[in-house]
Motif scaffolding. Structure first.
Motif: not given
Length: 420
Positions: A87-106
């Protein structure tokens, strides 16, 4: 490593040149705050698990449950590491980070509210640990692969060094801060973590540059196999990350600090905070030494020496009956770990091409996750059998043995010379 050119010309730009790279500064900030928050959360969950378990269970059983947090966090990392790298080599890496941080925040918000309301339990902590592990499985490769996209090639060696510094200083300050925060209350630590994750997400949103990698040909399965094959072929990469895996897997005495603080040294939460600061003190001193005296030659030998000293200091910590002797042993342990981690991270990143960074980072992250989270589990299991002191001594002896074995199995790693 001297065959890898450090820049487009013969000179390496000064670190001040990075200050002109706006997106990189925001990236460095999110890397530091995210890592700092994760360290605080991990320590607080270990302390809370032990405190909850000791209400009804023995020392050995409670230590085992502390180790179960590590296993719960590691399993998602292990299961998701290959798709996370792809996923890190295929998708926008910034969006991947935001999704991960959202999960950690919740997840950390849920844990904080449950603690305040009195709903926290060992089962809830294990569920949160698993969710945390799933998020970090995707966070680590995307974060590692994003940094080099935000700087010109001539600044890449400097950026790699500062990327490592962000993670290392967060690893230094995080456990020490966590010890002080949990001495006040677990919910204080969790709400602090919540705020830090929020800051990290805002910094990611401030990055304007393109964060989507060039499209890699082939199916997802082909890309995942390619990443595994690369790590296996590059013996310096494989040797470095596997050395960290087995040494820290066996020598994870810091996972047992709640046990030592409460039932071995009898120093309570305040003493736990002091013990947690021990590795930070040693790591800080070594980091300052490395900043003033960068390793120029014999990098591989420095890394092996660091892991060996790490094992010996773990043995000394396990045998200590004094708070301050334990703190001194932990300081040596932290300094030795800083030395070995600095060399390992720099070696791995310098030999990895950009289009492979996500997949190599994912493999590296599962090894690191195994060493940390499975190390906690191993310490808990051994503590259940040998007690906390026996577990620490056993782990230290194992780390020294692994160092000697890896020095023989990976001669190229032992002979690695310049970090350029």
């Amino acid at each position: 490593m001297s065959d890898t050119p450090p820049a487009d010309d013969d000179t390496v730009p000064s670190a001040r040149a990075l200050l002109k790279e706006r997106d990189y500064l925001f990236f460095w900030g999110t890397r530091w705050t995210g890592s700092f928050a994760a360290q605080i959360q991990s320590v607080a969950m270990g302390w809370q698990m032990y405190a909850l378990a000791r209400q009804t269970r023995s020392v050995e059983e409670s230590a085992f449950l502390v180790g179960m947090i590590g296993l719960a966090a590691f399993l998602p990392v292990f299961l998701l590491t290959l798709p996370a790298g792809e996923a890190a080599d295929r998708y926008d890496r910034k969006k991947v980070l935001l999704l991960c941080l959202t999960g950690e925040i919740l997840s950390v918000l849920a844990l904080a509210v449950a603690t305040v309301q009195g709903w926290a339990s060992p089962a809830l902590l294990l569920v949160i640990a698993a969710l945390f592990g799933a998020s970090r499985a995707f966070f680590a490769p995307a974060n590692t692969a994003l940094g080099p996209m935000l700087v010109p090639r001539r600044l890449l060696p400097r950026a790699i060094a500062w990327n490592s510094l962000a993670w290392q200083t967060a690893s230094i300050a995080g456990p020490a801060a966590a010890g002080l925060l949990v001495a006040r209350s677990a919910e204080t630590a969790y709400f602090t973590t919540f705020a830090l994750y929020g800051v990290s997400a805002l910094l990611v949103l401030s990055i304007r540059g393109n964060a989507k990698p060039e499209t890699n040909p082939g199916s997802r399965w082909q890309l995942m196999k390619e990443g595994l094959a690369y790590v296996w072929r590059q013996k310096i990469v494989f040797g470095a990350i596997s050395l960290d895996l087995f040494a820290v897997l066996l020598g994870g005495a810091t996972a047992l600090l709640p046990v030592f603080a409460r039932d071995v040294l009898h120093v309570g939460p305040e003493g736990f905070g002091i013990l947690r600061a021990g590795p930070a003190i040693g790591a800080t001193l070594v980091a300052l030494w490395l900043a003033a005296n960068p390793i120029r030659r014999k990098a591989g030998l420095f890394m092996f020496a660091g892991v060996a000293v790490f094992g010996l200091a773990t043995i000394a910590f396990g045998l200590s009956k004094s708070l301050w002797l334990s703190v001194a042993a932990l300081a040596v342990l932290g300094g030795a770990d800083m030395l070995s981690v600095f060399v390992r991270q720099t070696l791995v990143q310098l030999v990895t091409p950009d289009h492979m960074r996500g997949r190599v980072a994912s493999v590296s992250s599962v090894f690191i996750g195994a060493s940390n989270e499975l190390g906690e589990f191993e310490s808990g299991v051994v503590a259940r059998i040998l007690g906390p002191v026996g577990a620490a001594v056993f782990g230290g002896v194992g780390a020294v043995a692994v160092t000697a074995l890896w020095a023989k199995l990976f001669p190229d790693l032992r002979r690695a010379d310049r970090l350029e």
